[in-house]
Motif scaffolding. Structure first.
Motif, PDB file in Angstrom:
ATOM      1  N   GLY A 189       0.848  -1.195   0.000  1.00  0.00           N
ATOM      2  CA  GLY A 189       0.000   0.000   0.000  1.00  0.00           C
ATOM      3  C   GLY A 189       0.872   1.228   0.000  1.00  0.00           C
ATOM      4  N   PRO A 190       0.250   2.415  -0.201  1.00  0.00           N
ATOM      5  CA  PRO A 190       1.054   3.637  -0.173  1.00  0.00           C
ATOM      6  C   PRO A 190       1.591   3.920   1.234  1.00  0.00           C
ATOM      7  N   GLU A 191       2.855   4.371   1.271  1.00  0.00           N
ATOM      8  CA  GLU A 191       3.474   4.697   2.554  1.00  0.00           C
ATOM      9  C   GLU A 191       3.356   6.189   2.811  1.00  0.00           C
ATOM     10  N   ILE A 236      -4.608   9.949   1.348  1.00  0.00           N
ATOM     11  CA  ILE A 236      -4.832   9.636   2.760  1.00  0.00           C
ATOM     12  C   ILE A 236      -5.966  10.529   3.256  1.00  0.00           C
ATOM     13  N   GLY A 237      -7.083   9.903   3.561  1.00  0.00           N
ATOM     14  CA  GLY A 237      -8.264  10.676   3.968  1.00  0.00           C
ATOM     15  C   GLY A 237      -8.172  11.114   5.428  1.00  0.00           C
ATOM     16  N   ALA A 238      -9.103  12.016   5.795  1.00  0.00           N
ATOM     17  CA  ALA A 238      -9.143  12.534   7.168  1.00  0.00           C
ATOM     18  C   ALA A 238      -9.390  11.398   8.159  1.00  0.00           C
ATOM     19  N   ASP A 239     -10.157  10.374   7.738  1.00  0.00           N
ATOM     20  CA  ASP A 239     -10.448   9.263   8.656  1.00  0.00           C
ATOM     21  C   ASP A 239      -9.180   8.436   8.920  1.00  0.00           C
ATOM     22  N   ASP A 276      -6.193  -3.458   4.589  1.00  0.00           N
ATOM     23  CA  ASP A 276      -6.761  -3.715   5.926  1.00  0.00           C
ATOM     24  C   ASP A 276      -6.689  -2.523   6.848  1.00  0.00           C
ATOM     25  N   GLY A 277      -6.411  -1.362   6.324  1.00  0.00           N
ATOM     26  CA  GLY A 277      -6.285  -0.160   7.156  1.00  0.00           C
ATOM     27  C   GLY A 277      -4.832   0.258   7.354  1.00  0.00           C
ATOM     28  N   VAL A 278      -4.647   1.329   8.129  1.00  0.00           N
ATOM     29  CA  VAL A 278      -3.310   1.901   8.316  1.00  0.00           C
ATOM     30  C   VAL A 278      -2.502   1.033   9.287  1.00  0.00           C
ATOM     31  N   LYS A 279      -1.276   0.693   8.891  1.00  0.00           N
ATOM     32  CA  LYS A 279      -0.397  -0.108   9.753  1.00  0.00           C
ATOM     33  C   LYS A 279       0.976   0.554   9.867  1.00  0.00           C
ATOM     34  N   VAL A 280       1.692   0.171  10.918  1.00  0.00           N
ATOM     35  CA  VAL A 280       3.005   0.774  11.166  1.00  0.00           C
ATOM     36  C   VAL A 280       4.103  -0.037  10.485  1.00  0.00           C
TER      37      VAL A 280
END
Ligand code: AMP
Ligand code: GLY
Length: 423
Positions: A189-191, A236-239, A276-280
């Motif tokens: 995904g995009p970093e 990258i959206g506000a959410d 799956d959403g934002v990950k570190v």
């Protein structure tokens, strides 16, 4: 009026010095060791960023009001601990808190404790055990040397042969020293980079930025320290941003307080927006480089006020950021990130396009002339109301810098510009 010492000598420190130069409270800025560009805005002093004793001596004998730490090596060397024990004010984390960056395994344990989403992993010191685990997992495999490796300690292995070579290098060979290797699942995904000023549980977020880690256009070639960056990420959206702020940065800050190693400086989340959403991907315990060079020009608040409040452990107002966007292109010496020579003359343009600025990353003055003194040499940054405008302006500046020994990527901000067109 205040005297400030900035520790470090790259583009990040140039951007910090530049931001401090806009503070009405700051009278004098020193930078150790600085570089030729920083020398135009601060007094450079020839002290290495990890020479804690000499830095302390300098700060004491020059009545420095506040010291700001740029590089992780200085944090890991305990510069903050030493300054604080001597009663000096300093912006940056203790060596214990900096482990969020200096130990990949420590960072993974923090994330596990507070349920922060990240790739699943195992950590090894034995080469055979690591190889057996990698063989049992799908490829590509991500292998991370557990220690400071200047962004070059990560190998994405596409097959067992590549994984074997990397593990040998990290665990058996001499090039890395004795350490551990974290083996983790490959995410896609995009970093993006999300930095915040953090003081205990107080978190003041900065604008998002995207780095370009690979050396060549189209994200080809080996990883570097970063070849360019921009703000205003349309994908990258506000959410996603508020999820990352509340469920990643704040959670980590709270956990660090609860284990007795409170953060006090910048927390940098290297994040990925996966299906799956934002990950570190990683944490850093300092300003990112080159992200700082595009983020700090957008700060409308007094940076001295923020640094001082964090260093004193007291609240400050929410920092104010411009709604403009910025984008910056790194000019690096041919050969980087492999072997390169130094000392090539650089001819800077007499005037730069309005809204643009050259931050120096690795330059020196020799016989009154500007020369290259590092792998990454300059970062040409432009600020505008749109990414497209900033891009044109930054590349105009790039094209006006004369030094045949330098090269750059021509596709900085491509992902952002493409996403903008789709909206
Ligand atoms: P790091 O030093 O941990 O930031 O890793 C350097 C680069 O390797 C990152 O910016 C990513 O592009 C890539 N990388 C690291 N970890 C992963 C992962 N788990 N999955 C995919 N790419 C990764
Ligand atoms: N830009 C990545 C880093 O500062 O580590």
């Amino acid at each position: 009026m205040k005297k400030v010492l900035v520790i470090g000598g790259g583009g990040r420190e140039h951007a910090i010095v530049d931001a401090l130069g806009r503070s009405p409270q700051v009278e004098k800025i020193y930078c150790a060791p600085g570089n030729a560009g920083i020398a135009l805005q601060a007094e450079c002093i020839p002290i290495k960023d990890t020479d804690v004793e000499a830095l302390l001596e300098f700060a004491q004998s020059n009545s420095i009001d506040l010291t700001v730490v740029g590089p992780e090596a200085a944090l890991a060397a305990g510069v903050v601990d030493a300054f604080r024990s001597s009663g000096l004010k300093i912006f940056g984390h203790t060596a214990a808190a900096a482990r969020i960056e200096t130990s990949k395994e420590f960072a993974k344990q923090v994330m596990e404790r507070c349920g922060v989403p990240t790739a699943s992993y195992r950590s090894f010191s034995d080469y055979q055990d690591a190889l057996a685990y990698v063989s049992s997992r799908p490829f590509p495999a991500v292998l991370k040397y557990d220690g400071l490796a200047a962004g070059k300690g990560v190998v994405i292995a596409n097959n067992l042969v590549e994984a074997d070579a990397a593990l040998k290098d990290m665990l058996v060979g001499e090039s890395f020293g004795k350490g551990r290797v974290v083996v983790e699942d490959y995410l896609e995904g995009p970093e993006f980079s999300f930095m915040a000023f953090v003081d205990g549980t107080r978190v003041y977020p900065m604008p998002l930025a995207q780095d370009h880690k690979r050396v060549y256009d189209g994200d080809k070639g080996p990883n570097t320290g970063g070849m360019g960056a921009y703000t205003g990420l349309p994908f990258i959206g506000a959410d996603d941003r508020s999820f990352a702020l509340d469920n990643i940065l704040r959670k980590v800050a709270e956990n660090m307080v609860s284990i007795g190693a409170p953060l006090s400086g910048v927390l940098y989340g290297g994040l990925m927006k996966t299906a799956d959403g934002v990950k570190v991907i990683e944490f850093n315990a300092r300003f990112g480089d080159p992200e700082t060079e595009v983020v700090l020009p957008l700060l409308d608040s007094d940076i001295y006020e923020i640094f001082e409040a964090v260093a004193e452990g007291r609240p400050c107002g929410e920092p104010i950021w411009s709604s403009d966007v910025t984008m910056g292109v790194v000019l690096a010496t041919k050969g980087y990130p492999g072997h390169y020579e130094k000392g090539f003359p650089i001819e800077m343009p007499d005037s730069v396009p309005t809204g643009s600025f050259a931050f120096h990353m690795g330059t020196a003055l020799r016989n009154e002339g500007l020369v290259t003194a590092g792998g990454r040499v300059l970062m040409c940054v432009a600020r505008a109301s749109s990414l497209a405008e900033a891009r044109t302006c930054a590349y105009t500046l790039v094209d006006n810098v004369r030094c045949p020994a330098l090269f750059c990527r021509r596709d900085i901000a491509r992902q952002g510009l493409e996403a903008e067109r789709e909206i």
